[in-house]
Design a protein around this motif. Structure first.
Motif, PDB file in Angstrom:
ATOM      1  N   VAL A   2       0.838  -1.197   0.000  1.00  0.00           N
ATOM      2  CA  VAL A   2       0.000   0.000   0.000  1.00  0.00           C
ATOM      3  C   VAL A   2       0.876   1.250   0.000  1.00  0.00           C
ATOM      4  CG1 VAL A   2      -1.632   1.343   1.378  1.00  0.00           C
ATOM      5  CG2 VAL A   2      -1.978  -1.124   1.101  1.00  0.00           C
ATOM      6  N   SER A   3       1.959   1.210   0.760  1.00  0.00           N
ATOM      7  CA  SER A   3       2.853   2.374   0.842  1.00  0.00           C
ATOM      8  C   SER A   3       3.474   2.705  -0.516  1.00  0.00           C
ATOM      9  CB  SER A   3       3.969   2.112   1.862  1.00  0.00           C
ATOM     10  OG  SER A   3       3.426   1.977   3.156  1.00  0.00           O
ATOM     11  N   ASP A   4       3.775   1.669  -1.303  1.00  0.00           N
ATOM     12  CA  ASP A   4       4.347   1.906  -2.631  1.00  0.00           C
ATOM     13  C   ASP A   4       3.390   2.704  -3.509  1.00  0.00           C
ATOM     14  OD1 ASP A   4       6.676   0.477  -2.033  1.00  0.00           O
ATOM     15  OD2 ASP A   4       5.765  -1.421  -2.639  1.00  0.00           O
ATOM     16  N   VAL A   5       2.120   2.330  -3.470  1.00  0.00           N
ATOM     17  CA  VAL A   5       1.127   3.041  -4.292  1.00  0.00           C
ATOM     18  C   VAL A   5       0.867   4.424  -3.726  1.00  0.00           C
ATOM     19  CG1 VAL A   5      -1.170   2.942  -5.311  1.00  0.00           C
ATOM     20  CG2 VAL A   5       0.086   0.829  -4.905  1.00  0.00           C
ATOM     21  N   SER A  65       3.300   0.701 -13.584  1.00  0.00           N
ATOM     22  CA  SER A  65       3.575  -0.711 -13.272  1.00  0.00           C
ATOM     23  C   SER A  65       3.358  -1.005 -11.796  1.00  0.00           C
ATOM     24  CB  SER A  65       5.013  -1.061 -13.667  1.00  0.00           C
ATOM     25  OG  SER A  65       5.175  -0.991 -15.069  1.00  0.00           O
ATOM     26  N   VAL A  66       3.674  -0.049 -10.947  1.00  0.00           N
ATOM     27  CA  VAL A  66       3.431  -0.228  -9.504  1.00  0.00           C
ATOM     28  C   VAL A  66       1.941  -0.418  -9.247  1.00  0.00           C
ATOM     29  CG1 VAL A  66       3.521   0.916  -7.248  1.00  0.00           C
ATOM     30  CG2 VAL A  66       5.488   1.046  -8.785  1.00  0.00           C
ATOM     31  N   ILE A  67       1.117   0.437  -9.863  1.00  0.00           N
ATOM     32  CA  ILE A  67      -0.339   0.346  -9.672  1.00  0.00           C
ATOM     33  C   ILE A  67      -0.877  -0.941 -10.280  1.00  0.00           C
ATOM     34  CG2 ILE A  67      -2.564   1.459 -10.124  1.00  0.00           C
ATOM     35  CD1 ILE A  67      -1.033   4.135 -10.300  1.00  0.00           C
ATOM     36  N   GLU A  68      -0.393  -1.292 -11.452  1.00  0.00           N
ATOM     37  CA  GLU A  68      -0.849  -2.531 -12.107  1.00  0.00           C
ATOM     38  C   GLU A  68      -0.547  -3.756 -11.251  1.00  0.00           C
ATOM     39  OE1 GLU A  68       1.173  -2.373 -15.794  1.00  0.00           O
ATOM     40  OE2 GLU A  68      -0.298  -1.027 -16.757  1.00  0.00           O
ATOM     41  N   GLU A  69       0.656  -3.814 -10.708  1.00  0.00           N
ATOM     42  CA  GLU A  69       1.026  -4.971  -9.892  1.00  0.00           C
ATOM     43  C   GLU A  69       0.190  -5.016  -8.608  1.00  0.00           C
ATOM     44  OE1 GLU A  69       4.967  -6.955  -7.764  1.00  0.00           O
ATOM     45  OE2 GLU A  69       5.230  -5.470  -9.375  1.00  0.00           O
ATOM     46  N   PHE A  70      -0.087  -3.842  -8.069  1.00  0.00           N
ATOM     47  CA  PHE A  70      -0.917  -3.766  -6.869  1.00  0.00           C
ATOM     48  C   PHE A  70      -2.316  -4.331  -7.131  1.00  0.00           C
ATOM     49  CE2 PHE A  70      -3.771  -1.318  -4.026  1.00  0.00           C
ATOM     50  CZ  PHE A  70      -3.241  -1.688  -2.803  1.00  0.00           C
ATOM     51  N   TRP A  71      -2.947  -3.881  -8.219  1.00  0.00           N
ATOM     52  CA  TRP A  71      -4.275  -4.371  -8.570  1.00  0.00           C
ATOM     53  C   TRP A  71      -4.262  -5.878  -8.842  1.00  0.00           C
ATOM     54  CZ3 TRP A  71      -9.254  -2.855  -8.631  1.00  0.00           C
ATOM     55  CH2 TRP A  71      -9.519  -1.506  -8.370  1.00  0.00           C
ATOM     56  N   GLU A  72      -3.283  -6.320  -9.613  1.00  0.00           N
ATOM     57  CA  GLU A  72      -3.235  -7.737  -9.975  1.00  0.00           C
ATOM     58  C   GLU A  72      -3.062  -8.624  -8.747  1.00  0.00           C
ATOM     59  OE1 GLU A  72      -1.157 -10.521 -13.366  1.00  0.00           O
ATOM     60  OE2 GLU A  72       0.034  -8.883 -12.502  1.00  0.00           O
ATOM     61  N   SER A  73      -2.128  -8.270  -7.877  1.00  0.00           N
ATOM     62  CA  SER A  73      -1.863  -9.118  -6.710  1.00  0.00           C
ATOM     63  C   SER A  73      -3.036  -9.117  -5.747  1.00  0.00           C
ATOM     64  CB  SER A  73      -0.590  -8.656  -5.997  1.00  0.00           C
ATOM     65  OG  SER A  73      -0.742  -7.350  -5.468  1.00  0.00           O
ATOM     66  N   ASP A  82      -8.503  -1.901   0.631  1.00  0.00           N
ATOM     67  CA  ASP A  82      -7.163  -1.473   0.211  1.00  0.00           C
ATOM     68  C   ASP A  82      -7.225  -0.799  -1.149  1.00  0.00           C
ATOM     69  OD1 ASP A  82      -5.717  -2.221   2.409  1.00  0.00           O
ATOM     70  OD2 ASP A  82      -4.898  -4.059   1.523  1.00  0.00           O
ATOM     71  N   LEU A  83      -7.956  -1.415  -2.058  1.00  0.00           N
ATOM     72  CA  LEU A  83      -8.053  -0.881  -3.414  1.00  0.00           C
ATOM     73  C   LEU A  83      -8.881   0.402  -3.451  1.00  0.00           C
ATOM     74  CD1 LEU A  83      -8.540  -4.349  -5.101  1.00  0.00           C
ATOM     75  CD2 LEU A  83      -6.637  -2.792  -5.586  1.00  0.00           C
ATOM     76  N   GLU A  84      -9.894   0.478  -2.601  1.00  0.00           N
ATOM     77  CA  GLU A  84     -10.726   1.685  -2.537  1.00  0.00           C
ATOM     78  C   GLU A  84      -9.947   2.885  -2.028  1.00  0.00           C
ATOM     79  OE1 GLU A  84     -14.154   1.098  -0.111  1.00  0.00           O
ATOM     80  OE2 GLU A  84     -14.882  -0.597  -1.270  1.00  0.00           O
ATOM     81  N   GLN A  85      -9.168   2.683  -0.966  1.00  0.00           N
ATOM     82  CA  GLN A  85      -8.550   3.826  -0.288  1.00  0.00           C
ATOM     83  C   GLN A  85      -7.484   4.524  -1.115  1.00  0.00           C
ATOM     84  OE1 GLN A  85      -5.992   3.238   3.086  1.00  0.00           O
ATOM     85  NE2 GLN A  85      -5.428   1.160   2.482  1.00  0.00           N
ATOM     86  N   LEU A  86      -6.984   3.832  -2.159  1.00  0.00           N
ATOM     87  CA  LEU A  86      -5.926   4.426  -2.970  1.00  0.00           C
ATOM     88  C   LEU A  86      -6.441   5.068  -4.253  1.00  0.00           C
ATOM     89  CD1 LEU A  86      -3.235   1.707  -2.348  1.00  0.00           C
ATOM     90  CD2 LEU A  86      -3.183   4.079  -1.573  1.00  0.00           C
ATOM     91  N   MET A  87      -7.776   5.137  -4.396  1.00  0.00           N
ATOM     92  CA  MET A  87      -8.328   5.854  -5.538  1.00  0.00           C
ATOM     93  C   MET A  87      -7.948   7.330  -5.446  1.00  0.00           C
ATOM     94  SD  MET A  87     -12.342   6.101  -4.374  1.00  0.00           S
ATOM     95  CE  MET A  87     -12.823   7.387  -5.527  1.00  0.00           C
TER      96      MET A  87
END
Length: 376
Positions: A21-24, A44-52, A72-77
């Motif tokens: 989460v910190s990376d994104v 690529s950071v965001i893509e890997e985050f979503w995929e994983s 997790d995915l919501e809070q980083l919008m």
């Protein structure tokens, strides 16, 4: 079974959380206020985050784990809908949500499959972007009312309305597509909450199909009032619909649109009045309160503007319990003369056998000895 096992192994292998989460958050902080597109490394950071995260969601067994991943995915919008970060985040979301939903159908446990679809639709709705409409549209006819609710929410929420209404982010093609699928859904949808979302969305859109939706729902509610089958859980729907019809009529530049919308407003609102006045001695307190709330909310919100007065006499007549029928006739008309609404907006209630204008609104039927279950 063997194919499913291989599928799960592949999912597990792809689900090591190398990106945190910190990376994104770092990408978000660096780019959200900037005026440059994200670099390929940042994407690529965001893509890997979503995929994983989505891959892990598919193999999670506990509902709490699925919800935690979704959050997790919501809070980083993005916090700024027009930023390059938000655009990239939602573009990537669309790609990986589509993949996840394709994989959901391979989950054999139907309960888990529905739970996953529900959470993916909640996530889609919470991202509040018209770019995600292609994810939600196929699921507005879903047999699960929860999945269906969130699919419609994803198409009609305030974020989508704001972006489609903005001169900067308006997308007439997406707007028309959404309105058309919602119009089709109305033919089958029985959930009041979903119908209210559709009305709210149509009320905010200046599109011909939006007007058609409002008129279609108005005709349905007029029919329901005439035969006393209106449902007592539709107070918000009736209020929002009437305010939308009145507002659209007041703003319409085309005289034909103005008169059609105002006539539907008058026909439906008059029937609400009639149900309240005729049912005074027959309906229970909850039913009368329902009707009274609609009358007063619409009176306060739009009726005075339509009549070009600072305040009508409706609420005063209700408080004093005298004079409401006189107010009704002044507003809606009677058999001898047109009411103020018809005069201001240039409409009548149809023609009689001799071709003369009908100046009285349609009448509600007699109260059935036993009200239909929907009205109790």
């Amino acid at each position: 079974m063997k194919q499913l096992s291989i599928f799960l192994v592949l999912i597990v292998a792809a689900s090591v959380w190398a990106v945190t989460v910190s990376d994104v958050q770092d990408v978000k902080q660096r780019t959200e206020g900037g005026n440059l597109n994200l670099s390929q490394a940042e994407r690529s950071v965001i893509e890997e985050f979503w995929e994983s995260r989505l891959n892990t969601m598919l193999i999670a067994d506990r509902p709490d784990d699925i919800i935690a991943i979704r959050k997790d995915l919501e809070q980083l919008m993005g916090d700024e809908p027009l930023s390059f970060y938000s655009s990239a985040y939602n573009e990537i979301a669309r790609e990986y949500l589509a993949k996840a939903l394709e994989n959901v159908v391979r989950v054999e446990d139907t309960n888990k499959q529905e739970m996953l679809e529900q959470n993916l639709m909640v996530l889609t709705a919470r991202l509040k972007s018209p770019a995600l409409a292609p994810i939600a549209i196929p699921r507005i006819d879903h047999e699960s009312p929860v999945v269906r609710y969130w699919a419609v929410k994803a198409l009609t929420n305030t974020g989508v309305i704001q972006m489609l209404s903005s001169d900067v982010t308006a997308d007439t093609e997406t707007e028309g597509t959404i309105l058309n699928v919602l119009k089709q859904r109305l033919q089958f949808e029985q959930q009041t909450e979903i119908r209210t979302m559709i009305v709210n969305f149509a009320a905010a859109m200046a599109h011909p199909t939006a007007r058609d939706i409002l008129l279609t729902v108005a005709d349905e509610r007029i029919k329901a009032y005439k035969n006393w089958s209106f449902m007592m859980d539709q107070e918000t729907l009736d209020t929002r619909l009437l305010i939308a019809l009145g507002s659209r009529a007041s703003m319409a530049e085309n005289n034909e649109d103005k008169s059609i919308l105002a006539r539907k407003f008058a026909e439906l609102y008059a029937l609400v009045f009639q149900a309240y006045m005729k049912g005074a001695d027959s309906l229970n307190d909850a039913q009368l309160s329902y009707l009274l709330t609609v009358i007063l909310e619409v009176d306060r919100s739009i009726l005075n503007k339509m009549l070009n007065v600072s305040q009508t006499g409706v609420s005063r007549a209700i408080q004093r319990q005298v004079g409401l029928e006189r107010e009704y006739e002044t507003i809606f008309g009677d058999r001898l003369r047109a009411g103020d609404l018809a005069t201001n907006f240039g409409f009548d209630y149809g023609k009689d056998a001799s071709g003369r204008s009908i100046t009285a609104p349609p009448e509600i039927g007699s109260i059935p000895e036993s009200l239909p279950p929907a009205a109790q």
